[in-house]
Scaffold this active site. Structure first.
Site, short mmCIF file in Angstrom:
data_model
loop_
_atom_site.label_atom_id
_atom_site.label_comp_id
_atom_site.label_asym_id
_atom_site.label_seq_id
_atom_site.Cartn_x
_atom_site.Cartn_y
_atom_site.Cartn_z
CG HIS A 29 -4.39 -10.97 1.11
ND1 HIS A 29 -4.94 -11.97 0.34
CD2 HIS A 29 -3.71 -10.19 0.24
CE1 HIS A 29 -4.58 -11.80 -0.92
NE2 HIS A 29 -3.84 -10.72 -1.01
CD GLU A 82 -5.75 -15.07 1.80
OE1 GLU A 82 -6.19 -13.93 1.98
OE2 GLU A 82 -5.65 -15.58 0.67
CG ASP A 93 3.53 -13.44 -1.21
OD1 ASP A 93 4.17 -13.04 -2.21
OD2 ASP A 93 2.52 -12.86 -0.78
CG ASN A 95 -8.75 -11.28 1.47
OD1 ASN A 95 -7.74 -10.60 1.35
ND2 ASN A 95 -8.72 -12.60 1.50
C1 F6R Z 1 1.84 -10.44 -3.51
C2 F6R Z 1 1.10 -10.32 -2.25
C3 F6R Z 1 -0.34 -9.98 -2.21
C4 F6R Z 1 -0.75 -8.94 -3.22
C5 F6R Z 1 -2.25 -8.70 -3.14
C6 F6R Z 1 -2.72 -7.71 -4.19
O1 F6R Z 1 3.20 -10.73 -3.25
O2 F6R Z 1 1.68 -10.55 -1.26
O3 F6R Z 1 -0.67 -9.51 -0.92
O4 F6R Z 1 -0.05 -7.75 -2.98
O5 F6R Z 1 -2.93 -9.90 -3.35
O6 F6R Z 1 -2.52 -8.25 -5.45
P1 F6R Z 1 -2.56 -7.35 -6.73
O7 F6R Z 1 -1.45 -6.36 -6.58
O8 F6R Z 1 -2.30 -8.28 -7.88
O9 F6R Z 1 -3.89 -6.70 -6.76
#
Ligand code: F6R
Length: 263
Positions: free
Chosen positions: A137, A142, A66, A135
């Site tokens: 995702h 989302e 992303d 959440n």
């Molecule tokens: C990042 C991504 C997100 C993160 C998720 C967890 O490329 O796609 O899904 O993996 O938000 O974030 P962290 O690892 O910072 O807790």
């Protein structure tokens, strides 16, 4: 779905890095690259292996999961910058072989379609590294994201912007939009490897692994993935009802099925 529970974040990084290395070392391997905190330990382990000559990723291709929309590429928190600083450079990857969705494209839809076409042209993603949001995702898909979704623009959930505010000076600076590989894109990867550490992820991990498959918890679609491995530390595993079973299964995994540690 294989669930591996390990004592701490350092073990999660070691075991997950070995899984990535096994795939990445194959000729023409294609990795899907998550950003955020969760995979950083993996990247550090891989960088150390590259440094000591145990691994060569110079011909491995990569596709970031992303990217934010609305911040310049040079911004230190753009995923283009993060992928360059945390992945391409330390892992000795070829920048020409690693792509990040173009959050600055004038024609966002065309850029997303082109990203999907580039993944297809590379032969698809062999191993997709994933973290999970509090959440539920994965990528920035989302809650209520379509299970069939492809790379596209999404609005970040308020919870995600709050969680990611730690990378910026304030929550207001966190972009409101992003481009993300879709759940359909992620589901086409040949292997999916999700890592999570810490108690703050316990509810999300439990919902992804043991909850109903629902778009309200986007990561729960991984229950339908042909080969998903979830590697978590004890704290992130603390909401799992079947934790003892996963520990027992891993302890009794046949030797031939075990991924050799990175040495
Ligand atoms: C990042 C991504 C997100 C993160 C998720 C967890 O490329 O796609 O899904 O993996 O938000 O974030 P962290 O690892 O910072 O807790």
């Amino acid at each position: 779905m294989e669930v591996i529970i390990l004592s701490d974040a350092a073990q999660v990084a070691r075991v997950a890095a070995a899984v990535v290395a096994e795939v990445a070392a194959r000729p023409n391997a294609v990795l899907g690259l998550a950003t955020g905190s969760s995979p950083l330990g993996i990247y550090r382990e891989l960088a150390a292996a590259v440094e000591r000559g145990a691994l060569d990723l110079s011909t491995t291709r990569g596709f970031a999961l992303d990217e934010y929309v609305g911040i310049p590429e040079e911004h230190p928190q753009s995923y283009a910058s993060v992928i360059r600083g945390e992945v391409i450079e330390p892992l000795g990857m070829d920048p020409a072989l690693v792509r990040v969705p173009d959050g600055r494209a004038r024609d966002i839809e065309a850029a997303c379609d082109e990203y999907e076409a580039a993944i297809r042209a590379a032969g698809g993603i062999d191993l997709q590294i994933l973290g999970v949001g509090a959440n539920g995702h994965i990528g920035f898909n989302e809650p209520t994201s379509s299970f069939a979704s492809r790379t596209r623009i999404k609005t970040l959930a308020p919870r995600t912007r709050e969680d990611n505010a730690r990378f910026f000076d304030s929550v207001e600076e966190v972009p409101t939009h992003c481009l993300t590989q879709g759940l359909g894109t992620i589901m086409e990867s040949r292997c999916a490897l999700l890592v999570a550490q810490g108690e703050a992820k316990a509810d999300a991990v439990a919902a992804v692994v043991e909850g109903p498959v629902t778009s309200v918890v986007p990561g729960s679609i991984l229950q339908h993935h042909r080969r998903a491995t979830i590697v978590v530390d004890e704290a992130a595993a603390s909401g799992l009802r079947l934790a003892d079973y996963y520990r027992w299964t891993y302890a009794h995994k046949p030797e031939w099925q075990r991924v050799p540690p990175l040495v």
